[in-house]
Scaffold this motif. Structure first.
Motif, short mmCIF file in Angstrom:
data_model
loop_
_atom_site.label_atom_id
_atom_site.label_comp_id
_atom_site.label_asym_id
_atom_site.label_seq_id
_atom_site.Cartn_x
_atom_site.Cartn_y
_atom_site.Cartn_z
N PHE A 154 -9.11 -9.72 17.33
CA PHE A 154 -7.92 -9.95 16.51
C PHE A 154 -7.15 -11.17 17.01
CE2 PHE A 154 -3.30 -9.35 16.13
CZ PHE A 154 -3.17 -9.34 14.75
N ARG A 155 -6.88 -11.23 18.31
CA ARG A 155 -6.11 -12.34 18.86
C ARG A 155 -6.82 -13.68 18.63
NH1 ARG A 155 -5.69 -8.42 22.92
NH2 ARG A 155 -7.20 -9.53 24.25
N GLU A 156 -8.13 -13.67 18.73
CA GLU A 156 -8.91 -14.88 18.53
C GLU A 156 -8.69 -15.45 17.12
OE1 GLU A 156 -13.29 -15.79 19.92
OE2 GLU A 156 -13.34 -14.64 18.05
N GLN A 157 -8.67 -14.58 16.13
CA GLN A 157 -8.45 -15.03 14.76
C GLN A 157 -7.00 -15.49 14.54
OE1 GLN A 157 -10.80 -15.38 12.12
NE2 GLN A 157 -12.05 -15.25 13.97
N ILE A 158 -6.04 -14.72 14.99
CA ILE A 158 -4.64 -15.08 14.78
C ILE A 158 -4.29 -16.37 15.51
CG2 ILE A 158 -2.25 -14.33 15.10
CD1 ILE A 158 -3.93 -12.85 12.90
N ASP A 159 -4.91 -16.61 16.65
CA ASP A 159 -4.65 -17.84 17.39
C ASP A 159 -5.01 -19.09 16.59
OD1 ASP A 159 -3.69 -16.37 19.50
OD2 ASP A 159 -5.44 -16.66 20.80
N THR A 160 -5.92 -18.96 15.63
CA THR A 160 -6.29 -20.12 14.81
C THR A 160 -5.15 -20.53 13.88
OG1 THR A 160 -7.26 -18.85 12.96
CG2 THR A 160 -8.70 -19.38 14.83
N LEU A 161 -4.15 -19.68 13.72
CA LEU A 161 -3.01 -19.98 12.84
C LEU A 161 -1.82 -20.59 13.58
CD1 LEU A 161 -2.97 -16.72 10.63
CD2 LEU A 161 -3.98 -18.95 10.06
N ARG A 162 -1.96 -20.78 14.87
CA ARG A 162 -0.84 -21.37 15.62
C ARG A 162 -0.41 -22.68 14.98
NH1 ARG A 162 0.11 -19.34 20.86
NH2 ARG A 162 -1.49 -17.89 21.60
N GLY A 163 0.90 -22.86 14.83
CA GLY A 163 1.44 -24.07 14.23
C GLY A 163 1.62 -24.00 12.73
N GLU A 164 1.05 -22.99 12.08
CA GLU A 164 1.26 -22.82 10.64
C GLU A 164 2.68 -22.32 10.38
OE1 GLU A 164 -0.64 -23.57 8.18
OE2 GLU A 164 -2.66 -23.76 9.02
N LYS A 165 3.26 -22.80 9.29
CA LYS A 165 4.58 -22.31 8.88
C LYS A 165 4.35 -21.35 7.71
CE LYS A 165 7.15 -26.38 10.41
NZ LYS A 165 7.70 -25.67 11.58
N ILE A 166 4.41 -20.06 7.99
CA ILE A 166 4.10 -19.03 7.00
C ILE A 166 5.40 -18.58 6.32
CG2 ILE A 166 3.04 -16.78 6.60
CD1 ILE A 166 1.08 -18.84 7.66
N ASP A 167 5.38 -18.59 5.01
CA ASP A 167 6.54 -18.11 4.26
C ASP A 167 6.54 -16.60 4.11
OD1 ASP A 167 8.00 -20.63 3.26
OD2 ASP A 167 5.90 -21.05 2.79
N VAL A 168 5.40 -16.04 3.71
CA VAL A 168 5.28 -14.59 3.57
C VAL A 168 3.98 -14.14 4.21
CG1 VAL A 168 5.28 -12.62 2.01
CG2 VAL A 168 6.51 -14.70 1.36
N ALA A 169 4.06 -13.12 5.07
CA ALA A 169 2.87 -12.54 5.70
C ALA A 169 2.80 -11.06 5.35
CB ALA A 169 2.92 -12.73 7.21
N PHE A 170 1.67 -10.65 4.77
CA PHE A 170 1.40 -9.25 4.51
C PHE A 170 0.54 -8.74 5.65
CE2 PHE A 170 2.06 -11.31 0.43
CZ PHE A 170 2.88 -10.43 -0.26
N LEU A 171 1.08 -7.83 6.47
CA LEU A 171 0.44 -7.43 7.71
C LEU A 171 0.23 -5.91 7.77
CD1 LEU A 171 2.58 -9.55 10.22
CD2 LEU A 171 0.40 -10.19 9.14
N PRO A 172 -0.96 -5.45 8.17
CA PRO A 172 -1.18 -4.01 8.30
C PRO A 172 -0.28 -3.39 9.35
CG PRO A 172 -3.27 -5.19 8.27
CD PRO A 172 -2.19 -6.22 8.43
N VAL A 173 0.40 -2.33 8.95
CA VAL A 173 1.15 -1.47 9.87
C VAL A 173 0.79 -0.04 9.44
CG1 VAL A 173 3.42 -0.78 10.74
CG2 VAL A 173 3.01 -3.17 10.09
N ASP A 174 -0.25 0.49 10.06
CA ASP A 174 -0.88 1.72 9.60
C ASP A 174 -0.27 2.93 10.31
OD1 ASP A 174 -2.74 3.90 9.21
OD2 ASP A 174 -4.21 2.42 8.55
N PRO A 175 0.31 3.88 9.56
CA PRO A 175 0.91 5.05 10.20
C PRO A 175 -0.05 5.85 11.06
CG PRO A 175 1.55 4.92 7.88
CD PRO A 175 0.49 3.88 8.10
N ARG A 176 -1.34 5.79 10.78
CA ARG A 176 -2.32 6.56 11.55
C ARG A 176 -2.44 6.06 12.98
NH1 ARG A 176 -7.51 5.67 8.08
NH2 ARG A 176 -6.67 3.55 8.34
#
Length: 238
Positions: A154-176
């Protein structure tokens, strides 16, 4: 620029920008005869819009082939799907690491930690991120080495976005995931950040999100989170 987001259920959302109507990971096509106000896509309601439909992977809680039936009604509609989905020939298939240019928008795909891809969409001057099932899936009862490997991927993939300016992020937050539900969101916000964050992958348990408002792990970004309760509810960003 005003952005209108509508909760369609689970990880499904529509997002309307100045010139586009985007639909992400829609699958729950019931109750019949409702419409957008109840979180159901009625193609008659969007027939005059410039529609782009995204499907991050083929799991049945993220994808339904019924979305392709909308082409009969909607004049301008395109489809961008993970390459492991078998869509009609005119759909755009995208693989992890690939970027596709559709002229009026570009889409970059990240590799999911489950199946398929996550989407980074540049459209109408906005950067939008929909994670699909790309998440830090840490499960109690699983071998620790498996959980550690999931976190690394997970961290490896998210690290590729460093420096991006994101306006809206839809992110999993799973109650389970219980106490581990905010692992992915927290790392994303520390590493990349976003003007607005929409939690998802709740299987309809949106009350869980309300319970997180007092969680210390969410406190640094509480003002960035867009909370919602009901299917069809609209979230607006000015």
């Amino acid at each position: 620029m005003s952005i209108e987001i509508r909760y369609l259920y689970h990880s499904g959302f529509s997002l309307e920008t100045a010139r586009h109507f985007l639909i992400f990971d829609y699958y729950l096509d019931t109750p019949k005869g409702c419409g957008l106000s109840k979180g159901v896509i009625d193609p008659e309601e969007i027939r005059e819009k410039n529609v782009v439909v995204f499907s991050s992977h083929s799991h049945p809680d993220h994808y339904s082939p019924r979305v392709f039936s909308w082409r009969k009604t909607v004049k301008q509609i395109r489809y961008v799907v993970a390459d492991e989905i078998r869509p009609p020939e005119d759909a755009v298939k995208i693989a992890p690491g690939q970027t596709v240019d559709l002229g009026d928008l570009t889409v970059h795909a990240l590799e999911s930690t489950d199946l398929g891809v996550a989407f980074l969409v540049r459209v109408d001057g906005l950067n939008l991120y929909h994670a699909g099932d790309l998440n830090w899936w840490h499960w109690d009862g699983e071998p620790e080495e498996d959980n550690e490997e999931m976190g690394r991927r997970f961290r490896e993939q998210i690290d590729t976005l460093r420096g991006e300016k994101i306006d809206v992020a839809f992110l999993p937050v799973d109650p389970r995931q219980k106490e581990n539900a905010l692992l992915g969101l927290s790392y994303f916000m520390k590493t990349v950040g976003a003007r607005a964050v929409v939690p998802m992958h709740s299987f309809g348990d949106t009350e869980f999100y309300d319970s997180l408002k007092t969680d210390p792990a969410l406190k640094p970004w509480l003002n960035n989170i867009l909370f919602y309760r009901s299917r069809g509810e609209i979230l607006t960003i000015d």
